[in-house]
Structures are given as C-alpha cells and as structure tokens.
Design a protein around this motif. Structure first.
Motif, PDB file in Angstrom:
ATOM      1  N   ALA A 218       0.817  -1.228   0.000  1.00 19.43           N
ATOM      2  CA  ALA A 218       0.000   0.000   0.000  1.00 19.43           C
ATOM      3  C   ALA A 218       0.851   1.279   0.000  1.00 19.43           C
ATOM      4  CB  ALA A 218      -0.961  -0.006   1.187  1.00 19.43           C
ATOM      5  N   LEU A 219       1.853   1.339   0.886  1.00 19.84           N
ATOM      6  CA  LEU A 219       2.670   2.553   0.995  1.00 19.84           C
ATOM      7  C   LEU A 219       3.507   2.816  -0.267  1.00 19.84           C
ATOM      8  CD1 LEU A 219       3.525   4.949   2.810  1.00 19.84           C
ATOM      9  CD2 LEU A 219       5.378   3.505   3.665  1.00 19.84           C
ATOM     10  N   PRO A 220       4.286   1.811  -0.767  1.00 23.17           N
ATOM     11  CA  PRO A 220       5.025   2.062  -2.016  1.00 23.17           C
ATOM     12  C   PRO A 220       4.083   2.367  -3.185  1.00 23.17           C
ATOM     13  CG  PRO A 220       5.821   0.055  -0.958  1.00 23.17           C
ATOM     14  CD  PRO A 220       4.619   0.500  -0.191  1.00 23.17           C
ATOM     15  N   LEU A 221       2.939   1.658  -3.257  1.00 23.79           N
ATOM     16  CA  LEU A 221       1.975   1.881  -4.345  1.00 23.79           C
ATOM     17  C   LEU A 221       1.509   3.340  -4.338  1.00 23.79           C
ATOM     18  CD1 LEU A 221       0.172   0.435  -6.534  1.00 23.79           C
ATOM     19  CD2 LEU A 221      -1.540   0.163  -4.759  1.00 23.79           C
ATOM     20  N   PHE A 222       1.211   3.843  -3.148  1.00 24.87           N
ATOM     21  CA  PHE A 222       0.761   5.230  -2.997  1.00 24.87           C
ATOM     22  C   PHE A 222       1.859   6.208  -3.434  1.00 24.87           C
ATOM     23  CE2 PHE A 222       0.660   9.018  -0.203  1.00 24.87           C
ATOM     24  CZ  PHE A 222      -0.529   9.578  -0.655  1.00 24.87           C
ATOM     25  N   LEU A 223       3.076   6.003  -2.923  1.00 24.34           N
ATOM     26  CA  LEU A 223       4.175   6.935  -3.223  1.00 24.34           C
ATOM     27  C   LEU A 223       4.609   6.870  -4.691  1.00 24.34           C
ATOM     28  CD1 LEU A 223       6.308   6.512   0.005  1.00 24.34           C
ATOM     29  CD2 LEU A 223       5.062   8.555  -0.706  1.00 24.34           C
ATOM     30  N   ILE A 224       4.629   5.651  -5.248  1.00 25.60           N
ATOM     31  CA  ILE A 224       5.032   5.483  -6.645  1.00 25.60           C
ATOM     32  C   ILE A 224       4.010   6.155  -7.565  1.00 25.60           C
ATOM     33  CG2 ILE A 224       5.312   3.775  -8.495  1.00 25.60           C
ATOM     34  CD1 ILE A 224       6.225   1.824  -6.207  1.00 25.60           C
ATOM     35  N   THR A 225       2.740   5.958  -7.252  1.00 24.55           N
ATOM     36  CA  THR A 225       1.689   6.548  -8.091  1.00 24.55           C
ATOM     37  C   THR A 225       1.677   8.066  -7.950  1.00 24.55           C
ATOM     38  OG1 THR A 225       0.414   4.510  -7.838  1.00 24.55           O
ATOM     39  CG2 THR A 225      -0.788   6.415  -8.627  1.00 24.55           C
ATOM     40  N   LEU A 226       1.908   8.539  -6.729  1.00 29.21           N
ATOM     41  CA  LEU A 226       1.955   9.984  -6.478  1.00 29.21           C
ATOM     42  C   LEU A 226       3.099  10.640  -7.251  1.00 29.21           C
ATOM     43  CD1 LEU A 226       0.837  12.348  -4.612  1.00 29.21           C
ATOM     44  CD2 LEU A 226       2.758  11.824  -3.124  1.00 29.21           C
ATOM     45  N   THR A 227       4.298  10.071  -7.093  1.00 28.16           N
ATOM     46  CA  THR A 227       5.491  10.710  -7.672  1.00 28.16           C
ATOM     47  C   THR A 227       5.728  10.312  -9.130  1.00 28.16           C
ATOM     48  OG1 THR A 227       6.866   8.937  -6.786  1.00 28.16           O
ATOM     49  CG2 THR A 227       6.640  10.916  -5.444  1.00 28.16           C
ATOM     50  N   GLY A 228       5.264   9.107  -9.503  1.00 27.26           N
ATOM     51  CA  GLY A 228       5.536   8.616 -10.849  1.00 27.26           C
ATOM     52  C   GLY A 228       4.438   8.925 -11.845  1.00 27.26           C
ATOM     53  N   GLN A 229       3.229   9.281 -11.360  1.00 23.04           N
ATOM     54  CA  GLN A 229       2.098   9.521 -12.259  1.00 23.04           C
ATOM     55  C   GLN A 229       1.481  10.903 -12.061  1.00 23.04           C
ATOM     56  OE1 GLN A 229       1.873   5.819 -14.470  1.00 23.04           O
ATOM     57  NE2 GLN A 229       0.710   7.670 -14.731  1.00 23.04           N
TER      58      GLN A 229
END
Length: 395
Positions: A218-229
């Motif tokens: 959940a945490l990496p998914l949130f951060l990756i989507t926030l910063t990568g998308q």
C-alpha cells in the motif's frame, strides 16, 4: 459544409485519444499481464483486472475531461504495475487487493484535504525519481538479458525499436509489437489454443489486510503513483497551458480506484507519458478543443475493457521473452528520465543514488519488500547528509 468543418474539428482530438490508448495498451499494459503471471492469477482473474482498470480509467477520464473542459487523460499506474511484478510473487492476492483499497483511500483523502502540494514538497524529487528508477531498472535489464535467452527475437526487437524511434518516438513501441507479432507468427511460436472472443466478467475478491501488505504494497503503491504519475501528469498539463486543479482529479481517480480495487484494479490516476499526445498541438491547434481527446480516450478504454478476456488471452499466447523485452523497451524513456532527475540535484545526488541502488537490490527484511526499504534508506541518507528536509512546492 458545417458538418465537414465540425468533423475536421473533432477528428484530430479523437485520433489523439485513440493513439494514446493504443500506446498505453501496446506499450506498458504488458506489465499487468506479467504481474498476473507472476502472481499465478487465472485467466478469469486477469480478465477481471483488465476489465476493472480499463472501465475505471475510461469512466474517470470522460468525467474529468467533461467537467474541466480540459484533456484530462487518466491511465493505470505504470510504475505501480512494474512494482507489482516483484511484489505479487510473495503477497497473497487478497492482501494485495486490501492494499489497493488503502492506497486509493489515501488519494481521496489527499484530494479532499488539499495536502497534495505539501506532501510532494516533503519528498525530495531526486529520491522519488531514484525510487522509480530502481523499480524499473529490472525491466530495462530484462530486455537485454533476453538477448542471451532468445537472441534472434530480442536483438530483432531492439533494432526495430531503434530504427522506428529514429523517425517517430510515438510509434516505436507499437512498431515493435506489430513486427514482433509477425515475426513470432512466421516462426509459429504463438499459442492461440486459449483464444476466443468473449466478454469480460468482473470477479469480486474479498480484501484482507496485514502489516506486511500495508508497508510493502500500500505505501510504495501510494508513493510510486503519487510521484511517478500524478506529479509528471500535472506537469504535462501545465506545460501545455492547462491550469488544472489537482483536487477533483485526485478525488475522482481515488474514488474510482477504490470502487474497482476488489475486482483487481491496482490504481488509476492521471496519465503522464501518454497524456502529452492529447494535451499538445498534435491533438488540436485550439487548446479549448483538446478536451475532446479525453472523452475519446475514455470511450476507447471502455471498449477494450468489455473484451478484457480476449485481450488477456492474446497476451497469454506470446512467449515470455517477447513480453519482457517489449516491456523493457517501453520503459527506457521513463528509466532515463528518472535517472536524470535523480542525479540532477547535487545536494540530493548521493541520497538519490542510495535510494536507487537499495530499491534495485530489492531488500527483503521482516517480510517487507524492496521499494519500502529503498525509500527509507534514501530518506535517512538525505536527513543525515543534509541535516534537514528541503521543502519546495510545485510552481
């Protein structure tokens, strides 16, 4: 005469919408099939994932483009799909679904409270980029590892990519897909036994929750989507002169992701790479007409989603080396951009490099996966080396 004029007005943005959808499915959607294969998901569960993400992306894109009258192109989170290939091997599917729900909920809260800019300001850009580059590096490497495993196929695909890229960056991956398909057909290496044209039916998976899935999914998914998308997606819109408010985008895509998560959808959000096709001059000379491309893209997404099973079967028919080479080539641009961003800020360079290397190493401690530890070690390094966080806002 007036009809002719109108169709000329509508055709370029509709074509832009179609191209962005083809680039998405032909380029990075392959990662979702790879993740599903790694997780050992059945054809039916894979098709449900395709259905939920395509329909969700389609509806949110149509709603947002219509509401804002701007080309708001939504997509699934590509870096998150890449991240899930490593993660779904060890995390039970129901726990992954629970993690998708929590990540989506966090985006809704972020949208409602308006803390988006503040949160982005907290994470140094270099570290976010290092995290993304570390996650994606495996895929870039795989494209070249395949030259040992399946030399003729991988080397041919590589040169097709280079030659097409020389003339048109936009069609490079689609060309690789088409040439590769013909190439494999000639070698009779595509197994069409499981292929049939049928409609996708969503399958509900009851979510379960664990500390491991919260920290490692959940945490990496949130951060990756926030910063990568979301971050690059908003920058693409701003670069083309659209002054979009992040609030409705986060709320609508977050709610959509939340509703579709139990059917397999990992995250959908603002498109970054493919959005540029619809927001720029290629879409329409007049910026006020470009929102039509957002509606068109949404409609095409929904059509693909309806036939999710067929799409799942098509991709299942391809050899693994083909799919991983295609994915690696499709992500080269993103990897290059992430590395450039990670290394650009001198104060942050070493911490970004640590994030990148630690994420690539895919450390597994206490049952929690690599992306989380990469981020933690990067942030600790940044604090120790710089003594403080340097906050900045998106201007």
């Amino acid at each position: 005469m007036s009809f002719q004029h109108h169709s000329n007005d509508f055709l370029p943005p509709i074509m832009a919408g179609l191209i962005s959808v083809i680039v998405n499915y032909g380029g990075t959607f392959i990662l979702i099939f790879q993740a599903a294969q790694m997780a050992g998901l059945s054809h039916e569960l894979t098709a449900s994932w395709v259905w939920s993400i395509s329909i969700g992306v389609g509806i949110t894109g149509i709603l947002l483009s219509w509401y804002t009258r701007e080309p708001i192109i939504t997509a699934w989170s590509t870096p998150a799909a890449a991240f899930l290939i490593m993660t779904l091997v060890t995390v039970p599917y129901s726990e992954a679904i629970g993690a998708y729900l929590l990540s989506a909920l966090a985006f809704v809260i972020l949208g409602i409270t308006g803390y988006f800019e503040k949160l982005i300001g907290l994470i140094p850009t270099g570290i976010a980029s290092g995290l993304l580059a570390g996650i994606l590096l495996q895929f870039g490497i795989a494209a070249f590892t395949n030259m040992t495993i399946d030399p003729f196929l991988a080397i041919s695909l590589f040169f097709i990519y280079l030659i097409t890229k020389r003339f048109s960056a936009r069609f490079a991956i689609i060309s690789v897909l088409i040439f590769g398909f013909i190439f494999l057909l000639l070698q009779s290496r595509i197994d069409f036994s499981g292929f049939e044209l049928k409609l996708a039916s969503p399958i509900f998976t009851t979510p379960t929750f664990s500390i491991n899935s919260i920290l490692s999914v959940a945490l990496p998914l949130f951060l990756i989507t926030l910063t990568g998308q979301y971050m690059p997606g908003l920058l693409v819109l701003k670069n083309d002169g659209f002054h979009t408010n992040a609030k409705p985008i986060l709320i609508v895509t977050g709610l959509g992701s939340f509703l579709m998560a139990p059917f397999g959808s990992h995250a959908f959000n603002l498109a970054a790479i493919t959005a540029a096709i619809c927001t720029g001059k290629e879409s329409h000379e007049d910026p006020s007409k470009r929102w039509i491309s957002g509606i068109a893209a949404g409609v095409f997404y929904i059509l693909v989603g309806i036939f999710g099973v067929t799409l799942a079967a098509v991709f299942a028919a391809f050899p693994v080396a083909f799919i991983s080479t295609l994915a690696g080539l499709a992500l080269l641009g993103t990897i290059a951009g992430s590395l450039a961003n990670a290394m650009s800020d001198i104060d942050c360079r070493e911490a970004s490099l640590i994030t990148f290397l630690a994420t690539t190493a895919n450390i597994s401690l206490f049952g929690v996966g690599g992306a989380f530890w990469g981020l933690v070690l990067g942030l600790i390094s940044y604090l120790v080396l710089n003594g403080k966080f340097k906050t900045k806002t998106l201007s």
